[in-house]
Design a protein around this motif. Structure first.
Motif, short mmCIF file in Angstrom:
data_model
loop_
_atom_site.label_atom_id
_atom_site.label_comp_id
_atom_site.label_asym_id
_atom_site.label_seq_id
_atom_site.Cartn_x
_atom_site.Cartn_y
_atom_site.Cartn_z
N SER A 14 0.84 -1.20 0.00
CA SER A 14 0.00 0.00 0.00
C SER A 14 0.88 1.26 0.00
CB SER A 14 -0.91 -0.04 1.23
OG SER A 14 -1.70 1.09 1.27
N ALA A 15 1.95 1.23 0.79
CA ALA A 15 2.86 2.39 0.84
C ALA A 15 3.54 2.58 -0.51
CB ALA A 15 3.91 2.17 1.93
N ALA A 16 3.92 1.48 -1.16
CA ALA A 16 4.58 1.58 -2.47
C ALA A 16 3.60 2.15 -3.50
CB ALA A 16 5.10 0.22 -2.91
N ALA A 17 2.35 1.69 -3.45
CA ALA A 17 1.35 2.21 -4.39
C ALA A 17 1.12 3.70 -4.15
CB ALA A 17 0.05 1.43 -4.24
N ASP A 18 1.06 4.11 -2.88
CA ASP A 18 0.88 5.53 -2.55
C ASP A 18 2.02 6.37 -3.11
OD1 ASP A 18 -1.47 5.03 -1.22
OD2 ASP A 18 -0.56 5.01 0.79
N LEU A 19 3.21 5.81 -3.03
CA LEU A 19 4.38 6.55 -3.51
C LEU A 19 4.28 6.80 -5.02
CD1 LEU A 19 7.71 6.11 -1.97
CD2 LEU A 19 7.75 6.05 -4.42
N ILE A 20 3.84 5.79 -5.75
CA ILE A 20 3.71 5.94 -7.21
C ILE A 20 2.62 6.98 -7.53
CG2 ILE A 20 3.26 4.77 -9.41
CD1 ILE A 20 4.20 2.13 -7.95
N ILE A 21 1.51 6.88 -6.79
CA ILE A 21 0.42 7.85 -6.99
C ILE A 21 0.94 9.28 -6.75
CG2 ILE A 21 -1.74 8.71 -5.94
CD1 ILE A 21 -2.54 6.16 -7.13
N ASP A 22 1.70 9.43 -5.69
CA ASP A 22 2.22 10.74 -5.34
C ASP A 22 3.13 11.29 -6.45
OD1 ASP A 22 2.45 12.80 -3.32
OD2 ASP A 22 4.57 12.20 -3.24
N ILE A 23 3.96 10.41 -6.99
CA ILE A 23 4.88 10.83 -8.06
C ILE A 23 4.09 11.32 -9.27
CG2 ILE A 23 6.43 9.82 -9.83
CD1 ILE A 23 7.76 8.41 -7.36
N VAL A 24 3.04 10.58 -9.63
CA VAL A 24 2.28 10.94 -10.83
C VAL A 24 1.40 12.19 -10.58
CG1 VAL A 24 0.57 10.10 -12.51
CG2 VAL A 24 2.40 8.60 -11.73
N LYS A 25 0.93 12.33 -9.34
CA LYS A 25 0.18 13.56 -9.00
C LYS A 25 1.07 14.79 -9.16
CE LYS A 25 -3.26 12.48 -5.45
NZ LYS A 25 -3.38 12.37 -3.99
N ARG A 26 2.30 14.67 -8.65
CA ARG A 26 3.22 15.82 -8.73
C ARG A 26 3.74 16.05 -10.13
NH1 ARG A 26 5.91 16.83 -3.54
NH2 ARG A 26 4.98 15.39 -2.07
N ASN A 27 3.90 14.94 -10.89
CA ASN A 27 4.49 15.04 -12.21
C ASN A 27 3.72 14.14 -13.18
OD1 ASN A 27 6.14 15.25 -14.42
ND2 ASN A 27 7.84 14.05 -13.56
N PRO A 28 2.64 14.67 -13.75
CA PRO A 28 1.78 13.85 -14.61
C PRO A 28 2.48 13.33 -15.86
CG PRO A 28 0.70 15.89 -13.98
CD PRO A 28 2.12 16.02 -13.55
N VAL A 29 3.65 13.90 -16.20
CA VAL A 29 4.36 13.41 -17.39
C VAL A 29 5.55 12.53 -16.99
CG1 VAL A 29 3.64 15.36 -18.83
CG2 VAL A 29 5.78 15.51 -17.57
N ALA A 30 5.49 11.97 -15.81
CA ALA A 30 6.61 11.19 -15.29
C ALA A 30 6.95 10.00 -16.19
CB ALA A 30 6.29 10.68 -13.88
N VAL A 31 8.24 9.69 -16.24
CA VAL A 31 8.73 8.49 -16.92
C VAL A 31 8.92 7.41 -15.85
CG1 VAL A 31 10.60 7.49 -18.30
CG2 VAL A 31 9.85 9.86 -18.71
N LEU A 32 8.16 6.34 -16.00
CA LEU A 32 8.09 5.31 -14.96
C LEU A 32 8.68 4.01 -15.48
CD1 LEU A 32 4.32 5.95 -14.11
CD2 LEU A 32 6.29 6.94 -12.91
N CYS A 33 9.48 3.37 -14.67
CA CYS A 33 10.06 2.08 -15.08
C CYS A 33 9.64 1.01 -14.08
CB CYS A 33 11.58 2.21 -15.13
SG CYS A 33 12.39 0.66 -15.54
#
Ligand code: PGA
Length: 242
Positions: A14-33
């Motif tokens: 759950s914490a890992a999922a929250d972290l990804i959500i937070d990254i995309v909220k802050r940076n909607p054009v994020a490059v995710l691997c």
């Protein structure tokens, strides 16, 4: 590097999922691997649920795959391609045009690697990279002894990787080599999330986090990653002294 220890697999996921959500909220054009494997399965499930609930828009993100089993067709259920489409891309509504994965069926490994390396440069580098850890300390298919200066490359796989790898497939599947982002790319990701779950990861997590940094344990390089975050459950953290 930051270390976060949770009581159980559910809480760490759950914490890992929250972290990804937070990254995309802050940076909607994020490059995710993203990596595959057993460890992130629940993270991805919760990510899809939370993204839906919170209406997080992944439509401008770009997604890259960390690694792949060479010679395994993308429609085979244990391939990284198949897994990422089923666990991550489809649930999040990510389109093909937003995705670049290694082509496991390539006859030209060098140009496949070049394509990946150039693409990562073109999209401005990786903002967030999620990986599990092998019981031998590998990251992606950067096996013990890896040249950590490498970019994308192919790799003969160690016996432990080959035998645990078989578990991802529903039938015996010939696997021998992998193709992977190199440690140089892992280390350049702006955030590097390492997940470890379960008692069988305890010995390697002790080595990775408390022993000297060495290419014999590629995961140990997270110690010198400024954006490194390690999320573990209590079992995986049980050998740590601090
Ligand atoms: P696992 O694999 O998540 O299935 O334990 C991790 C890895 O080998 O990188």
């Amino acid at each position: 590097m930051e270390i976060k220890i949770f009581d159980d697999y559910e809480r760490m996921s759950s914490a890992a999922a929250d972290l990804i959500i937070d990254i995309v909220k802050r940076n909607p054009v994020a490059v995710l691997c993203f990596a595959t494997g057993n460890t992130p399965v629940l993270t991805y499930k919760l990510l899809a649920e939370k993204a839906k609930e919170e209406k997080i828009d992944f439509s401008k993100c770009f997604c890259i795959g960390l690694d792949e089993w060479l010679g395994v067709s993308p429609d085979k259920s244990g391939s990284c391609h198949y897994t990422l489409y089923h666990q991550v891309f489809r649930p999040l509504g990510i389109k093909d045009s937003q995705i670049h994965l290694f082509n496991a069926m390539t006859k030209d490994i060098e140009s496949e690697c070049k394509k990946m390396n150039e693409l990562i440069e073109k999209v401005g580098g990786i903002d967030f990279l999620l990986a599990g850890v092998g019981v031998n300390g590998h990251i992606g298919f950067n096996e013990p002894g890896a040249d950590v200066s490498l970019l994308a490359h192919d790799q003969e796989l160690h016996d432990t990787t080959l035998s645990s790898g078989q578990n991802y497939f529903s039938e015996p599947t010939p696997i021998k080599k992998g193709i992977t982002l190199g440690m140089a790319q892992v280390m350049k990701a702006r955030k590097f999330l390492l997940l470890a779950n379960g008692i069988k990861k305890a010995p390697i997590m002790k080595q990775a986090l408390e022993a000297n940094i060495t290419n014999n344990v590629p995961a140990s390089f997270i110690q010198q990653h400024a954006g490194g975050i390690v999320i573990l459950n209590k079992e995986a953290a049980s050998a740590l002294s601090k």
